[in-house]
Scaffold this active site. Structure first.
Site, PDB file in Angstrom:
ATOM      1  N   HIS A   1       0.794  -1.041  -0.035  1.00  0.00           N
ATOM      2  CA  HIS A   1       0.311  -0.192   0.083  1.00  0.00           C
ATOM      3  C   HIS A   1       1.132   1.064   0.112  1.00  0.00           C
ATOM      4  CE1 HIS A   1      -3.162   2.870   1.005  1.00  0.00           C
ATOM      5  NE2 HIS A   1      -3.923   1.971   0.784  1.00  0.00           N
TER       6      HIS A   1
ATOM      7  N   ASP B   1      -7.791  -5.267   0.089  1.00  0.00           N
ATOM      8  CA  ASP B   1      -8.409  -6.039  -1.036  1.00  0.00           C
ATOM      9  C   ASP B   1      -8.042  -7.456  -1.077  1.00  0.00           C
ATOM     10  OD1 ASP B   1      -7.539  -3.308  -2.834  1.00  0.00           O
ATOM     11  OD2 ASP B   1      -9.585  -4.053  -3.063  1.00  0.00           O
TER      12      ASP B   1
HETATM   13  C1  SDX Z   1      -6.139   0.168  -3.049  1.00  0.00           C
HETATM   14  O1  SDX Z   1      -4.400   4.528  -2.088  1.00  0.00           O
HETATM   15  C2  SDX Z   1      -5.175   4.091  -1.668  1.00  0.00           C
HETATM   16  O2  SDX Z   1      -5.726   4.541  -0.489  1.00  0.00           O
HETATM   17  C3  SDX Z   1      -5.818   2.719  -2.231  1.00  0.00           C
HETATM   18  C4  SDX Z   1      -6.816   1.903  -1.467  1.00  0.00           C
HETATM   19  C5  SDX Z   1      -7.967   2.791  -1.150  1.00  0.00           C
HETATM   20  O3  SDX Z   1      -8.903   2.320  -0.285  1.00  0.00           O
HETATM   21  O4  SDX Z   1      -8.383   3.634  -2.007  1.00  0.00           O
HETATM   22  O5  SDX Z   1      -6.277   1.625  -0.216  1.00  0.00           O
HETATM   23  C6  SDX Z   1      -7.199   0.801  -2.241  1.00  0.00           C
HETATM   24  O6  SDX Z   1      -5.964   0.386  -3.938  1.00  0.00           O
HETATM   25  C7  SDX Z   1      -5.297  -0.821  -2.186  1.00  0.00           C
HETATM   26  C8  SDX Z   1      -4.377  -1.494  -3.157  1.00  0.00           C
HETATM   27  C9  SDX Z   1      -4.539  -2.549  -3.850  1.00  0.00           C
HETATM   28  N1  SDX Z   1      -3.654  -2.755  -4.803  1.00  0.00           N
HETATM   29  C10 SDX Z   1      -2.925  -4.152  -4.827  1.00  0.00           C
HETATM   30  O7  SDX Z   1      -3.194  -4.793  -4.107  1.00  0.00           O
HETATM   31  C11 SDX Z   1      -2.014  -4.217  -5.991  1.00  0.00           C
HETATM   32  C12 SDX Z   1      -0.736  -4.920  -5.547  1.00  0.00           C
HETATM   33  N2  SDX Z   1      -0.056  -3.726  -4.745  1.00  0.00           N
HETATM   34  C13 SDX Z   1       0.987  -2.943  -5.546  1.00  0.00           C
HETATM   35  O8  SDX Z   1       0.623  -2.587  -6.839  1.00  0.00           O
HETATM   36  C14 SDX Z   1       1.466  -1.685  -4.713  1.00  0.00           C
HETATM   37  O9  SDX Z   1       1.772  -2.088  -3.341  1.00  0.00           O
HETATM   38  C15 SDX Z   1       0.702  -0.478  -4.614  1.00  0.00           C
HETATM   39  C16 SDX Z   1       0.104  -0.070  -5.963  1.00  0.00           C
HETATM   40  C17 SDX Z   1      -0.483  -0.905  -3.929  1.00  0.00           C
HETATM   41  C18 SDX Z   1       1.689   0.702  -3.926  1.00  0.00           C
HETATM   42  O10 SDX Z   1       2.476   0.731  -4.765  1.00  0.00           O
HETATM   43  P1  SDX Z   1       3.675   1.940  -4.311  1.00  0.00           P
HETATM   44  O11 SDX Z   1       3.376   2.731  -3.174  1.00  0.00           O
HETATM   45  O12 SDX Z   1       3.962   2.887  -5.546  1.00  0.00           O
HETATM   46  O13 SDX Z   1       4.986   1.130  -4.005  1.00  0.00           O
HETATM   47  P2  SDX Z   1       6.074   0.743  -5.018  1.00  0.00           P
HETATM   48  O14 SDX Z   1       5.373   0.489  -6.206  1.00  0.00           O
HETATM   49  O15 SDX Z   1       7.075   1.862  -4.862  1.00  0.00           O
HETATM   50  O16 SDX Z   1       6.555  -0.403  -4.239  1.00  0.00           O
HETATM   51  C19 SDX Z   1       7.776  -0.348  -3.071  1.00  0.00           C
HETATM   52  C20 SDX Z   1       8.718  -1.711  -3.292  1.00  0.00           C
HETATM   53  C21 SDX Z   1       8.782  -1.876  -4.905  1.00  0.00           C
HETATM   54  O17 SDX Z   1       9.979  -2.704  -4.598  1.00  0.00           O
HETATM   55  P3  SDX Z   1      11.581  -1.781  -4.806  1.00  0.00           P
HETATM   56  O18 SDX Z   1      11.539  -1.112  -6.277  1.00  0.00           O
HETATM   57  O19 SDX Z   1      11.720  -1.185  -3.662  1.00  0.00           O
HETATM   58  O20 SDX Z   1      12.552  -3.117  -4.781  1.00  0.00           O
HETATM   59  O21 SDX Z   1       7.501  -2.820  -2.892  1.00  0.00           O
HETATM   60  C22 SDX Z   1       7.492  -3.579  -4.109  1.00  0.00           C
HETATM   61  C23 SDX Z   1       7.813  -2.709  -5.424  1.00  0.00           C
HETATM   62  O22 SDX Z   1       8.321  -3.597  -6.286  1.00  0.00           O
HETATM   63  N3  SDX Z   1       6.162  -3.952  -4.219  1.00  0.00           N
HETATM   64  C24 SDX Z   1       5.680  -5.119  -4.291  1.00  0.00           C
HETATM   65  C25 SDX Z   1       4.371  -5.110  -4.259  1.00  0.00           C
HETATM   66  N4  SDX Z   1       3.890  -3.678  -4.000  1.00  0.00           N
HETATM   67  C26 SDX Z   1       5.041  -3.125  -3.828  1.00  0.00           C
HETATM   68  N5  SDX Z   1       6.248  -6.362  -4.631  1.00  0.00           N
HETATM   69  C27 SDX Z   1       5.357  -7.436  -4.997  1.00  0.00           C
HETATM   70  N6  SDX Z   1       4.178  -7.607  -4.841  1.00  0.00           N
HETATM   71  C28 SDX Z   1       3.450  -6.334  -4.187  1.00  0.00           C
HETATM   72  N7  SDX Z   1       2.068  -6.349  -4.257  1.00  0.00           N
END
Ligand code: SDX
Length: 460
Positions: free
Chosen positions: A317, A375
């Site tokens: 998140h 989710d």
């Molecule tokens: C919702 O914003 C909100 O409040 C949203 C929400 C709401 O109520 O409106 O809470 C609802 O959208 C919840 C999130 C649902 N999405 C998912 O479950 C999809 C999977 N999650 C990822 O796509 C991700 O975690 C996000 C999009 C939710 C957050 O991404 P960020 O904040 O941009 O984080 P990032 O991509 O910069 O990740 C940081 C690190 C990265 O690795 P490094 O580059 O540091 O090595 O964490 C890794 C990312 O690759 N990472 C993951 C991951 N999420 C982040 N790696 C594997 N699986 C994941 N799910």
């Protein structure tokens, strides 16, 4: 704006930035809110320094001030108008939460009864709007239909599109909140070829959503109180979440003066993405694809691989760097629903619990503070209740509508409102001379036309 609007007050603290190119210093006011991080007021920074700030994805940028919802990602705290989500999920109901988010205070018994009755007066759709569904193919994604039909509300309710009129703004808010369950339920019924059923005013909001979705005209529909409570709780947990992608979309669309129905349609479109509201559908698809606990290590490995676009859906998140408090509540609700439905060993739930256990022990997830989000469990509950996976984000949209509307109203009511117009760091060509067509040499085969233009793959 209800609550203490301290956002534009500087409490005497400042941030000084130094331009090391010329030693020039810039003293910027520090704004503090009621809770959470203060913000450097950079509204005049570009005009005085000629330098932009750069923050794609807004990871460190407050795009507005708001008194609606507060999240502390490190502590796993979520407050709607100051009330903890745990208290609201246990003691409140979705209609009361809608009133709270819209008006800023919990309603009195009379206010609650009046609000619920007024919402019920707007749950039906204009008869011609019902024809819009027929323009879609039966297998159209429900979110595609919802985006289209909600946007089309602008063509029907002209007496609530004057955004300068507070009365019309509130009428539009009531209409959108009231009609979303009807529109959502009809997207499902249309896919099955089932006749639309009108809402019933003696049903609650969640009862009506289940009734309009699952009832069969030839039989009486008796809502299951456990499922009604679970659905009402899902709507509460999804009601708002400060400046998430879809809410920011609604705010940006609304800042141009677009009508509320069009702004909410824009929010629905943004929510659809798998990184946002589409994640609940993506979680179920992922669990189904993993299929067996023995394959979890393979998918954990893929989730860590930077060259693999696969991410563990339902984990991580932008703000929560601790367990999403909503996921904890959903986890408990999940067990209640499965128990009520007599689903003893749901293979997908078992898989989800094992995936959660393994992921929470893995250094990659621990170091990046990637916990299950809202989710992760909602999809399992919705599936158990009979909703197909492509309806999960529709339910999220129904719940989030009050949040979108509350933020839109808060922004429009702000006399200091400005159209949202971010700047950019330009990395394209410097200015260059135009070359007449006859003098151009073909340097490389560019563009998609070589694939789609009817020529063969060599662009001939
Ligand atoms: C919702 O914003 C909100 O409040 C949203 C929400 C709401 O109520 O409106 O809470 C609802 O959208 C919840 C999130 C649902 N999405 C998912 O479950 C999809 C999977 N999650 C990822 O796509 C991700 O975690 C996000 C999009 C939710 C957050 O991404 P960020 O904040 O941009 O984080 P990032 O991509 O910069 O990740 C940081 C690190 C990265 O690795 P490094 O580059 O540091 O090595 O964490 C890794 C990312 O690759 N990472 C993951 C991951 N999420 C982040 N790696 C594997 N699986 C994941 N799910």
């Amino acid at each position: 704006m209800s609550g203490t609007d301290k956002s534009t007050q500087n409490d005497g603290a400042f941030f000084t930035l130094t331009d090391e190119r010329d030693g020039q210093q810039y003293r910027l006011p520090l704004l503090s809110g009621t809770l959470g991080a203060p913000a450097i007021d950079i509204r005049n920074f570009y005009n005085t320094s000629g330098v932009l700030t750069y923050d794609p994805g807004f990871t460190s940028t407050a795009a507005c001030s708001s008194a609606i919802t507060y999240i502390d990602g490190d502590q796993g705290i979520l407050l709607y108008r100051g009330y903890p989500i745990q208290d609201l999920a246990i003691h409140s109901d979705y209609m009361e939460v809608c009133y709270l988010l819209l008006y800023g205070e919990l309603p009195s018994p009379e206010e609650k009864a009046t609000f619920e009755r007024d919402i019920k007066l707007h749950t039906m759709l204009h008869d011609q709007l019902m024809l819009f569904f027929r323009g879609f193919t039966r297998n159209a994604h429900p979110m595609a239909i919802m985006v289209g039909v909600v946007g089309a509300l602008s063509a029907f309710y002209h007496d609530s599109t004057d955004i300068k009129d507070p009365e019309q703004r509130m009428l539009a808010a009531y209409r959108i909140i009231a009609k979303m369950p009807t529109i959502g339920a009809y997207t499902y019924r249309y896919s099955l070829g089932r006749p639309f059923v009108y809402p019933k005013n003696d049903f609650s909001y969640a009862e009506n959503l289940l009734y309009m979705t699952f009832s069969v005209p030839t039989e009486e529909y008796v809502p299951n109180p456990v499922l009604v409570k679970a659905l009402d709780r899902i709507l509460i947990l999804h009601a708002d979440h400060e400046q998430n992608a879809s809410t920011s979309t609604v705010r940006l669309a609304g800042s141009s003066g677009a009508n509320p129905f069009a702004c909410i349609a824009a929010g629905i479109a943004s929510l659809w993405g798998p990184a946002h509201g589409g994640a609940n559908e993506a979680v179920l698809k992922m669990l189904t694809e993993i299929g067996d606990k023995s394959r979890i290590p393979e998918y954990i490995k893929r989730a860590k691989d930077k060259n693999d676009p696969f991410r563990l859906m339902g984990f991580g998140h932008r703000v929560y760097k601790h367990y999403d408090p909503r996921a904890q509540i959903m986890r408990e609700t999940c067990h209640e629903v499965l128990a009520e439905l007599g689903i003893k060993d749901d293979p997908l739930l078992d898989l989800a619990m094992e995936l959660e256990r393994i992921a929470l022990q893995d250094d990659y997830f621990i170091e990046r503070k990637l916990y299950p989000n809202v989710d992760f469990y909602t999809g399992i509950i919705m599936r158990a209740m009979g909703f197909p996976t492509n309806m999960f984000t529709v339910l999220f949209a129904i719940g989030r509508t009050v949040g979108w509307v509350a933020h839109w109203k808060e922004m429009i009511a702000d006399p200091k409102i400005k159209i949202g117009r971010p700047r950019q760091l330009y990395v394209g060509h410097p200015q260059r001379e135009y070359i007449p067509l006859e003098k151009r040499q073909q340097t490389e085969i560019r563009g998609w036309s070589r694939l789609w233009g009817g020529g063969n793959k060599n662009g001939k």
